[in-house]
Write a protein that holds these residues in place. Structure first.
Motif, PDB file in Angstrom:
ATOM      1  N   LEU A  98       1.440  -1.109   0.303  1.00  0.00           N
ATOM      2  CA  LEU A  98      -0.026   0.025   0.029  1.00  0.00           C
ATOM      3  C   LEU A  98       1.051   1.238  -0.276  1.00  0.00           C
ATOM      4  O   LEU A  98       0.117   1.979  -0.269  1.00  0.00           O
ATOM      5  CB  LEU A  98      -1.150  -0.109   1.528  1.00  0.00           C
ATOM      6  CG  LEU A  98      -1.782   0.974   1.307  1.00  0.00           C
ATOM      7  CD1 LEU A  98      -2.706   1.336   0.178  1.00  0.00           C
ATOM      8  CD2 LEU A  98      -3.048   0.781   2.416  1.00  0.00           C
ATOM      9  N   THR A  99       1.767   1.382   0.722  1.00  0.00           N
ATOM     10  CA  THR A  99       2.737   2.382   0.683  1.00  0.00           C
ATOM     11  C   THR A  99       3.612   2.964  -0.793  1.00  0.00           C
ATOM     12  O   THR A  99       3.589   4.065  -0.811  1.00  0.00           O
ATOM     13  CB  THR A  99       4.210   1.905   2.034  1.00  0.00           C
ATOM     14  OG1 THR A  99       3.518   1.506   3.265  1.00  0.00           O
ATOM     15  CG2 THR A  99       4.707   3.582   1.853  1.00  0.00           C
ATOM     16  N   VAL A 158       3.426   5.861  -5.762  1.00  0.00           N
ATOM     17  CA  VAL A 158       3.231   5.641  -7.011  1.00  0.00           C
ATOM     18  C   VAL A 158       2.426   6.783  -7.526  1.00  0.00           C
ATOM     19  O   VAL A 158       2.422   7.862  -8.424  1.00  0.00           O
ATOM     20  CB  VAL A 158       3.275   4.313  -7.795  1.00  0.00           C
ATOM     21  CG1 VAL A 158       2.108   4.588  -9.344  1.00  0.00           C
ATOM     22  CG2 VAL A 158       4.218   3.398  -7.260  1.00  0.00           C
ATOM     23  N   LEU A 159       1.263   6.914  -6.809  1.00  0.00           N
ATOM     24  CA  LEU A 159      -0.129   7.525  -6.898  1.00  0.00           C
ATOM     25  C   LEU A 159       0.715   9.390  -7.084  1.00  0.00           C
ATOM     26  O   LEU A 159       0.182  10.060  -7.830  1.00  0.00           O
ATOM     27  CB  LEU A 159      -1.564   7.479  -6.592  1.00  0.00           C
ATOM     28  CG  LEU A 159      -1.490   6.884  -7.120  1.00  0.00           C
ATOM     29  CD1 LEU A 159      -3.573   5.817  -6.151  1.00  0.00           C
ATOM     30  CD2 LEU A 159      -2.695   5.975  -8.233  1.00  0.00           C
ATOM     31  N   PHE A 167       9.514  -0.497  -2.222  1.00  0.00           N
ATOM     32  CA  PHE A 167       8.678  -1.392  -1.662  1.00  0.00           C
ATOM     33  C   PHE A 167      10.017  -2.682  -0.622  1.00  0.00           C
ATOM     34  O   PHE A 167       9.173  -2.810   0.302  1.00  0.00           O
ATOM     35  CB  PHE A 167       8.306  -3.017  -2.254  1.00  0.00           C
ATOM     36  CG  PHE A 167       7.868  -3.529  -1.602  1.00  0.00           C
ATOM     37  CD1 PHE A 167       6.104  -3.940  -1.236  1.00  0.00           C
ATOM     38  CD2 PHE A 167       8.102  -5.353  -1.730  1.00  0.00           C
ATOM     39  CE1 PHE A 167       5.718  -5.329  -1.141  1.00  0.00           C
ATOM     40  CE2 PHE A 167       7.958  -6.141  -1.235  1.00  0.00           C
ATOM     41  CZ  PHE A 167       6.706  -6.719  -1.005  1.00  0.00           C
ATOM     42  N   GLY A 168      11.317  -2.527  -0.726  1.00  0.00           N
ATOM     43  CA  GLY A 168      12.232  -3.191  -0.080  1.00  0.00           C
ATOM     44  C   GLY A 168      12.550  -2.571   1.267  1.00  0.00           C
ATOM     45  O   GLY A 168      12.190  -3.249   1.956  1.00  0.00           O
ATOM     46  N   LEU A 169      12.304  -0.727   0.870  1.00  0.00           N
ATOM     47  CA  LEU A 169      12.737  -0.368   2.414  1.00  0.00           C
ATOM     48  C   LEU A 169      11.338  -0.494   3.144  1.00  0.00           C
ATOM     49  O   LEU A 169      11.481  -0.048   4.100  1.00  0.00           O
ATOM     50  CB  LEU A 169      12.961   1.114   2.183  1.00  0.00           C
ATOM     51  CG  LEU A 169      14.450   1.210   0.974  1.00  0.00           C
ATOM     52  CD1 LEU A 169      14.426   2.701   0.725  1.00  0.00           C
ATOM     53  CD2 LEU A 169      15.572   0.918   1.631  1.00  0.00           C
ATOM     54  N   SER A 170      10.361  -0.351   3.381  1.00  0.00           N
ATOM     55  CA  SER A 170       9.139  -0.336   3.643  1.00  0.00           C
ATOM     56  C   SER A 170       9.125  -1.801   4.173  1.00  0.00           C
ATOM     57  O   SER A 170       8.290  -1.772   5.517  1.00  0.00           O
ATOM     58  CB  SER A 170       7.587  -0.322   3.155  1.00  0.00           C
ATOM     59  OG  SER A 170       7.735   1.449   2.083  1.00  0.00           O
TER      60      SER A 170
END
Length: 294
Positions: free
Chosen positions: A86-87, A92-93, A225-228
Motif C-alpha cells: 500500500l505504501t 506511485v500515485l 517496497f524493499g525499504l518499507s
C-alpha cells in the motif's frame, strides 16, 4: 625500413586482467560487508537455541518450521507485505505526477521543489517518526483540527494508518527521483508530435509518456517496497508494541528473547520473500514495458 607497429590495446599483457584488478577492492568490500554477514546469519539460523544455555552448535530446522507453520508469523508477514504494498501504491500515485510536474517546471522553482522532495532525507528517520507521533497523537495538531471542526477525537497513533502515513513521507523521495530521471531522457518533441496529430493530453500521457517512464516507476517501486518491508524505526515508534512487523519481531528475538537463531531465520525468510515478490513484480512490469514499446 619497417617501423614496428604498436601492439593493439586488446593484446597488451595484463589488459584482460585490468578490469578485474580495478574492481577487486569493490568486490572485496561487497564480500566482506554483505556476503559474509549473510552467510554467518544463515549458519546461525540453523543452530539450536536453549533458553537455559543459549545457542548450541547443532543443526536444526525448527526455527524455519516455526516461521512457516505458525499463524502468528503468518499474520506478521501478511501485515508487513500489505503495508509495504500500500505504501508503494500511494508513492506511485503521488510520486509519479509529482515527478512529471517537477520535470515541466523551470528554474528556480524546479530546484526549490526538488529540495523540498529531498529535504526529508536530510533528517533522521527517528526524528521524523517522533515528529509524526506528535502530529498524530491524541493531543496532536491533527486531532486538535478534528475537534475544532466538531468531530470526535480519532485514534491514529499506534495504528497501521500512522505507519503508512510516515512510510509514505519517508519513501516518497525514492519514487520521485527515479521517475524524474526517466522523464529527463524523454524527448519533448515526441509529446508535441502526439498533440499535433490530434491526441488528447490524457492519451498522450497514457500512451506516450507513461510507457517510457515505466522503468523509473519500476525502480522506484522496488526500492520503496524493499525499504518499507524492512523498516524498523517507523513501525517501532508509530506502531507500538502491539502492531508488529517483521523487523520489530527480529529486534525482539535478538535483544529481548536472546533467541538469535530464530531472529536470523525470520530475517532470512523476509529476505527470500522480498526477493521472490520483487523479482516477480519486475518480470511482470518488464513484460508490460516491452509490450507497450513494441
Amino acid at each position: 625500413m619497417n617501423a614496428a607497429l604498436p601492439m593493439p590495446a586488446t593484446h597488451r599483457p595484463g589488459t584482460a586482467r585490468a578490469p578485474w584488478l580495478l574492481s577487486a577492492p569493490v568486490f572485496l568490500l561487497f564480500v566482506c560487508l554483505l556476503l559474509v554477514p549473510l552467510a554467518l546469519t544463515a549458519v546461525l539460523s540453523f543452530q539450536v537455541f536453549d533458553h537455559a544455555t543459549g545457542v548450541k552448535n547443532s543443526f536444526t530446522l525448527a526455527h524455519y518450521a516455526a516461521v512457516l507453520t505458525d499463524d502468528y508469523y503468518h499474520r506478521i508477514f501478511w501485515r508487513t507485505f500489505w503495508i509495504s504494498a500500500l505504501t508503494t501504491f500511494i508513492c506511485v500515485l503521488v510520486g509519479a505526477p509529482e515527478a512529471y510536474v517537477l520535470s515541466r517546471m523551470r528554474s528556480p522553482w524546479r530546484s526549490i521543489l526538488l529540495l523540498v522532495v529531498l529535504a526529508p532525507l536530510l533528517v533522521s528517520v527517528v526524528v521524523r517518526a517522533f515528529g509524526w507521533s506528535m502530529l498524530l497523537g491524541p493531543e496532536g495538531l491533527v486531532n486538535q483540527a478534528v475537534r475544532a471542526m466538531g468531530l470526535p477525537t480519532m485514534r491514529i497513533l499506534y495504528t497501521e494508518t500512522a505507519v503508512i502515513i510516515a512510510l509514505v513521507h519517508v519513501m516518497l523521495a525514492f519514487m520521485v527521483i527515479p521517475v524524474w530521471t526517466s522523464l529527463q531522457k524523454l524527448d519533448p518533441g515526441v509529446e508535441d508530435a502526439a498533440l499535433s496529430l490530434g491526441a488528447s493530453p490524457f492519451t498522450t500521457l497514457r500512451r506516450i509518456i507513461f510507457p517510457q517512464v515505466l522503468p523509473g516507476v519500476l525502480s522506484g517501486s522496488l526500492i520503496v517496497f524493499g525499504l518499507s518491508a524492512s523498516a524498523f524505526a517507523i513501525p517501532g515508534l508509530l506502531g507500538g508494541r502491539r502492531l508488529k512487523m517483521v523487523a520489530t519481531v527480529v529486534y525482539d528475538e535478538y535483544l529481548h528473547e536472546l533467541n538469535w537463531p530464530l531472529g536470523a531465520a525470520i530475517a532470512l525468510t523476509l529476505l527470500l520473500a522480498n526477493l521472490v515478490l520483487m523479482l516477480s513484480y519486475n518480470r511482470v512490469l518488464e513484460r508490460s514495458y516491452k509490450k507497450s514499446m513494441g
